[in-house]
Design a protein around this motif. Structure first.
Motif, PDB file in Angstrom:
ATOM      1  N   SER A 111      68.164 -31.537  63.705  1.00 46.90           N
ATOM      2  CA  SER A 111      69.451 -32.220  63.548  1.00 46.90           C
ATOM      3  C   SER A 111      70.531 -31.537  64.370  1.00 46.90           C
ATOM      4  O   SER A 111      70.878 -30.388  64.141  1.00 46.90           O
ATOM      5  CB  SER A 111      69.821 -32.199  62.062  1.00 46.90           C
ATOM      6  OG  SER A 111      71.108 -32.688  61.844  1.00 46.90           O
ATOM      7  N   TYR A 112      71.106 -32.252  65.322  1.00 47.58           N
ATOM      8  CA  TYR A 112      72.010 -31.658  66.302  1.00 47.58           C
ATOM      9  C   TYR A 112      73.427 -32.176  66.095  1.00 47.58           C
ATOM     10  O   TYR A 112      73.632 -33.352  65.827  1.00 47.58           O
ATOM     11  CB  TYR A 112      71.544 -32.000  67.717  1.00 47.58           C
ATOM     12  CG  TYR A 112      72.513 -31.520  68.776  1.00 47.58           C
ATOM     13  CD1 TYR A 112      72.437 -30.210  69.244  1.00 47.58           C
ATOM     14  CD2 TYR A 112      73.509 -32.345  69.269  1.00 47.58           C
ATOM     15  CE1 TYR A 112      73.334 -29.752  70.198  1.00 47.58           C
ATOM     16  CE2 TYR A 112      74.404 -31.897  70.220  1.00 47.58           C
ATOM     17  CZ  TYR A 112      74.326 -30.589  70.689  1.00 47.58           C
ATOM     18  OH  TYR A 112      75.220 -30.137  71.617  1.00 47.58           O
ATOM     19  N   GLN A 124      73.452 -27.793  59.582  1.00 47.65           N
ATOM     20  CA  GLN A 124      72.117 -27.566  60.122  1.00 47.65           C
ATOM     21  C   GLN A 124      71.476 -26.314  59.535  1.00 47.65           C
ATOM     22  O   GLN A 124      70.264 -26.267  59.308  1.00 47.65           O
ATOM     23  CB  GLN A 124      72.154 -27.468  61.651  1.00 47.65           C
ATOM     24  CG  GLN A 124      72.330 -28.807  62.345  1.00 47.65           C
ATOM     25  CD  GLN A 124      73.781 -29.140  62.568  1.00 47.65           C
ATOM     26  OE1 GLN A 124      74.664 -28.389  62.182  1.00 47.65           O
ATOM     27  NE2 GLN A 124      74.055 -30.282  63.180  1.00 47.65           N
ATOM     28  N   GLN A 128      67.886 -26.579  57.716  1.00 51.11           N
ATOM     29  CA  GLN A 128      66.720 -25.891  58.255  1.00 51.11           C
ATOM     30  C   GLN A 128      66.209 -24.819  57.305  1.00 51.11           C
ATOM     31  O   GLN A 128      64.996 -24.567  57.244  1.00 51.11           O
ATOM     32  CB  GLN A 128      67.053 -25.352  59.651  1.00 51.11           C
ATOM     33  CG  GLN A 128      67.275 -26.502  60.623  1.00 51.11           C
ATOM     34  CD  GLN A 128      67.732 -26.078  62.006  1.00 51.11           C
ATOM     35  OE1 GLN A 128      67.923 -24.898  62.271  1.00 51.11           O
ATOM     36  NE2 GLN A 128      67.914 -27.045  62.894  1.00 51.11           N
ATOM     37  N   ASP A 139      61.640 -28.538  65.432  1.00 50.60           N
ATOM     38  CA  ASP A 139      63.021 -28.185  65.764  1.00 50.60           C
ATOM     39  C   ASP A 139      63.359 -28.706  67.159  1.00 50.60           C
ATOM     40  O   ASP A 139      62.496 -29.233  67.877  1.00 50.60           O
ATOM     41  CB  ASP A 139      63.173 -26.665  65.718  1.00 50.60           C
ATOM     42  CG  ASP A 139      64.617 -26.223  65.553  1.00 50.60           C
ATOM     43  OD1 ASP A 139      65.522 -27.087  65.559  1.00 50.60           O
ATOM     44  OD2 ASP A 139      64.841 -24.999  65.424  1.00 50.60           O
ATOM     45  N   TRP A 421      68.490 -35.947  59.329  1.00 50.12           N
ATOM     46  CA  TRP A 421      69.646 -35.646  60.181  1.00 50.12           C
ATOM     47  C   TRP A 421      70.825 -35.267  59.299  1.00 50.12           C
ATOM     48  O   TRP A 421      71.176 -35.978  58.372  1.00 50.12           O
ATOM     49  CB  TRP A 421      70.014 -36.847  61.045  1.00 50.12           C
ATOM     50  CG  TRP A 421      70.611 -36.404  62.353  1.00 50.12           C
ATOM     51  CD1 TRP A 421      71.882 -36.013  62.588  1.00 50.12           C
ATOM     52  CD2 TRP A 421      69.918 -36.285  63.602  1.00 50.12           C
ATOM     53  NE1 TRP A 421      72.044 -35.649  63.908  1.00 50.12           N
ATOM     54  CE2 TRP A 421      70.853 -35.809  64.545  1.00 50.12           C
ATOM     55  CE3 TRP A 421      68.609 -36.524  64.007  1.00 50.12           C
ATOM     56  CZ2 TRP A 421      70.522 -35.579  65.877  1.00 50.12           C
ATOM     57  CZ3 TRP A 421      68.273 -36.297  65.332  1.00 50.12           C
ATOM     58  CH2 TRP A 421      69.218 -35.838  66.262  1.00 50.12           C
ATOM     59  N   CYS A 422      71.446 -34.168  59.665  1.00 51.30           N
ATOM     60  CA  CYS A 422      72.483 -33.598  58.803  1.00 51.30           C
ATOM     61  C   CYS A 422      73.506 -32.871  59.668  1.00 51.30           C
ATOM     62  O   CYS A 422      73.155 -31.915  60.357  1.00 51.30           O
ATOM     63  CB  CYS A 422      71.818 -32.643  57.807  1.00 51.30           C
ATOM     64  SG  CYS A 422      72.887 -31.859  56.636  1.00 51.30           S
TER      65      CYS A 422
END
Length: 770
Positions: A111-112, A124, A128, A139, A421-422
């Protein structure tokens, strides 16, 4: 009315939030900030707008088990609001199913995005940690902003990809010792509004003023005059977009043939200049890369380039290169070549001179060499070794099992079945949004944490509402900013929103590792723990107050970072044997044996000119004769707070403004304030026209970050109503070395839009059912 005033920190600065009865009334700049960003006060508009995600929601088609076609496709479907208990059960059950039926690598946690300021509530980091404790995840690596730079610089000057920021001259050194700054890609002051992780006060504007007052002269090599502040009185050299490498080669050739170059530094402190010089002189291909050759490519006159070569070698000079020049086809080349050019000038490793990158892209860049380490949420080793370059997410979803090159390795793209996604917005960052939309239909499930119904939320299956940075306790520690800023909760989360940490705590409880995830601490206990850990690690010399005093005082100053900073160019110049760089040779690698050994046809062993796929000299320019620059916005950070008051006030008839040269506009019958359509073979979007001589002919500028608003979501090629340039940009890697994005190598055309204007629905939630 009983108002409370609370210290808050954001990526665009620190403010005071004024709250009454749980309602955000206003956001005020701090009195000690000399250049506060107007983004902060605009947060009030978005705090409780109709786009807030107030309850967990599940896409109707996913919930009903329907195939993703027509009205049940991601992005076009209605949502069903559910309880938190049901939502957490759905997510935890799906994580179990995907891991057991496929593998841990089928879960994507790369998640970017920037997320929001705050050391503990880093989205993130929380995601993670949660996924790693549960078995691991695929990743991503590098960033959309600087992927080419991050990969090539360690080969050329060595060290960590970001270590160069502590090795280049700071603004105060430039003011004291530098005479000439040549900025490739400019120094847009608007970008220095922001600083990753937070910022106590903005300093870049005043430091730039000090440079100018000290007599430093500036040259802006950019298609945009506005890429330098007016008070710098910079000389503007309009350049054909993304021909910076050719301009540098023409300057370097002039230095070489006139014997103006620093032969001693090149011999003692660099390797491979002789091989590069053969290329420069045309001994290998019969084409000397002289100023006349460069002029034909760049549009900058031969005599201008020759004069610039003379000035760079007769004055204490600094070559600056901005990040924008490397978000393009062959983006490694201008970064590499800028280092080579600086090494030739005679100023490399001397006070205030030499080379640097990214000045003004974040406020602390060039202000401070760094800050002491600040404690963060403990990382958990990821059991899954798989990763993808950040800009290759659509390729991965569309072509699992395909192999790609990356920095000398061969990567096999994994099959991703669940995307989590965060703290980011791929429907802002990624290129060719229609291609991403097709790819986004591939995985079984997409889970998103979001505060607002932006495109990423609308294209998800399960949307979990999260608290904003104003709605949780934390502290900010910005990139290179020597301050910690307290962030006490200003108000309760809107609706049923929860913090990311609380969501993952609930999921971890269902999956059997809550205690491992939380370490039996509450959120405020975590914030206190991380602060006190930082205080202990810095030692008594830091003299930081205890947590309670810090929480009351709002800001504390950290001790200055004094180094030593490995890879210092001044030390290299003084004694390259004693102070080698962390490269294979210990010196600046003008020729890299390592990169050359990869055998890439789009990135050789030394910097070269490669014509972009899309540029104003390409055949495609016959159909699409304007070069699109999708640079960073002045009114928000990326897409953050596009629904905020400051960003909304910049719109023209509800659309993102696009700036074009008056001559290009006149030939198309376009006047300022009109709505226009930008288009190419990939897509089209509407925008509001602004005319300015600050944009060179043949170029249009449309900032990134307008929330994507497709007329028919999921339909390839459908028009965007709002002005998102990534419906036009190409999803094409800049090279096999970095696999970075090439968003700024994009050709378009523009026309008047005389049809009835469609309503902008970017800030309207999808249909919601109970």
């Amino acid at each position: 009315m009983v108002e409370r005033r609370i210290s808050v920190a954001t990526h665009w600065g620190s403010y005071v939030a004024v709250v009454d009865s749980g309602r955000l009334v206003r956001v005020e700049p701090r009195g000690d900030d000399p250049a506060p960003s107007p983004i902060g006060p605009g947060m009030v508009t978005a705090a409780d707008d109709s786009a807030r995600v107030l309850r967990p929601a599940v896409r109707k088609g996913w919930l009903d088990g329907l195939p993703r076609v027509h009205d049940t496709a991601r992005g076009a479907d209605a949502f069903v609001e559910v309880s938190w208990d049901d939502a957490l059960t759905l997510v935890s059950d799906e994580l179990r199913r995907v891991r057991s039926q496929h593998s841990d690598s089928a879960v994507f946690g790369g998640s970017y995005g920037w997320a929001s300021a705050g050391g503990f509530h880093n989205a993130q980091g929380q995601l993670q940690r949660f996924l790693a404790l549960g078995g691991g995840y695929t990743d991503s690596c590098n960033t959309y902003s600087t992927a080419a730079l991050e990969v090539v610089l360690p080969h050329v000057i060595g060290g960590h990809p970001w270590s160069y920021q502590s090795r280049m001259p700071m603004w105060d050194e430039i003011a004291e010792s530098c005479e000439l700054v040549v900025a490739f890609g400019g120094l847009a002051l608007k970008n220095s509004q922001i600083n990753s992780g937070g910022l106590a006060r903005h300093r870049t504007r005043d430091l730039q003023r000090q440079c100018r007052e000290a007599g430093v002269r500036f040259v802006n090599v950019s298609p945009l005059r506005s890429d330098t502040a007016g008070f710098l009185d910079a000389e503007w050299l309009p350049v054909v977009p993304h021909t910076d490498t050719a301009a540098m080669l023409g300057i370097a050739h002039t230095m070489l043939v006139n014997e103006w170059h620093d032969e001693d530094f090149l011999r003692r402190c660099c390797v491979g200049f002789d091989r590069f010089a053969s290329y420069l002189l045309g001994e290998l291909d019969g084409v000397p890369k002289d100023a006349a050759w460069a002029a034909g490519i760049t549009g900058i006159g031969r005599d201008v380039l020759c004069d610039l070569a003379r000035r760079l070698t007769t004055r204490r000079s600094l070559i600056m290169v901005n990040y924008a020049v490397q978000r393009a086809d062959h983006g490694e080349q201008p970064i590499w070549m800028s280092v080579v050019l600086a090494a030739m000038t005679g100023s490399m490793g001397r006070p205030g001179g030499g080379w640097g990158a990214g000045y003004a892209t974040m406020d602390a860049t060039g202000v401070a060499r760094g800050r002491p380490s600040v404690a963060a949420v403990p990382k958990v080793p990821n059991p899954v070794p798989d990763f993808i370059p950040v800009a290759r997410i659509a390729d991965t979803l569309l072509h699992p099992g395909r192999t790609i090159d990356y920095d000398g390795r061969r990567l096999t793209l994994p099959e991703l079945r669940l995307i989590y996604w965060c703290g980011g917005n791929p429907f802002h960052h990624h290129q060719d949004l229609h291609r991403l939309t097709r790819a986004w239909q591939a995985p079984d499930t997409v889970v998103v944490h979001e505060a607002w119904w932006n495109a990423t939320a609308k294209f998800a299956d399960i949307v979990l509402p999260v608290a904003t940075s104003l709605e949780r306790d934390d502290f900010a520690a910005g990139f290179s900013d020597p301050h910690l800023v307290a962030m006490p909760k200003a108000r309760e989360p809107a609706g049923e929103s929860r913090t990311d940490h609380d969501i993952f705590r609930g999921l971890a409880a269902r999956l059997g590792y809550e205690q491992e995830f939380t370490e039996s601490r509450s959120e405020i206990e975590w914030v206190r723990h991380l602060y006190e850990q930082t205080r202990a690690e810095l030692g008594v010399e830091a003299s930081l107050p205890g947590f309670d005093d810090f929480w009351r005082s709002s800001t504390v100053e950290l001790p200055a970072s004094t180094g030593p900073f490995p890879g210092d160019f001044g030390a290299l110049r003084s004694d390259p044997r004693r102070f080698p760089l962390p490269t294979p040779s210990g010196r600046i690698e003008i020729f890299s044996e390592v990169i050359d050994s990869f055998g890439y046809d789009d990135c050789a062993g030394h910097p070269k000119w490669y014509a972009p796929v899309e540029w104003l000299r390409a055949d495609l320019a016959g159909r699409f004769p304007l070069h699109l620059l999708s640079n960073q916005p002045a009114s928000r950070l990326h897409s953050q707070y596009d629904n905020g008051g400051h960003s909304l006030s910049s719109k023209i008839l509800g659309r993102e403004p696009v700036t074009m040269n008056p001559g290009d506009a006149a030939s198309r019958g376009i006047e300022s304030g009109m709505v226009v359509r930008l288009y190419n073979d990939r897509g089209s979007c509407l925008a509001g026209a602004v005319l300015s001589e600050d944009v060179m002919p043949g170029v249009v500028q449309l900032s990134t970050g307008a929330w994507w608003d497709p007329v028919r979501p999921g339909l390839s090629g459908t028009m965007d109503r709002h002005g998102n340039p990534n419906v036009l940009t190409a999803d094409r890697p800049c090279s096999r070395l970095s696999q970075g994005p090439s968003a700024l190598s994009t050709l378009v055309d523009v026309e008047r839009y005389d049809d009835p204007l469609p309503d902008v629905l970017a800030f309207t939630p999808p249909p919601l059912e109970q």
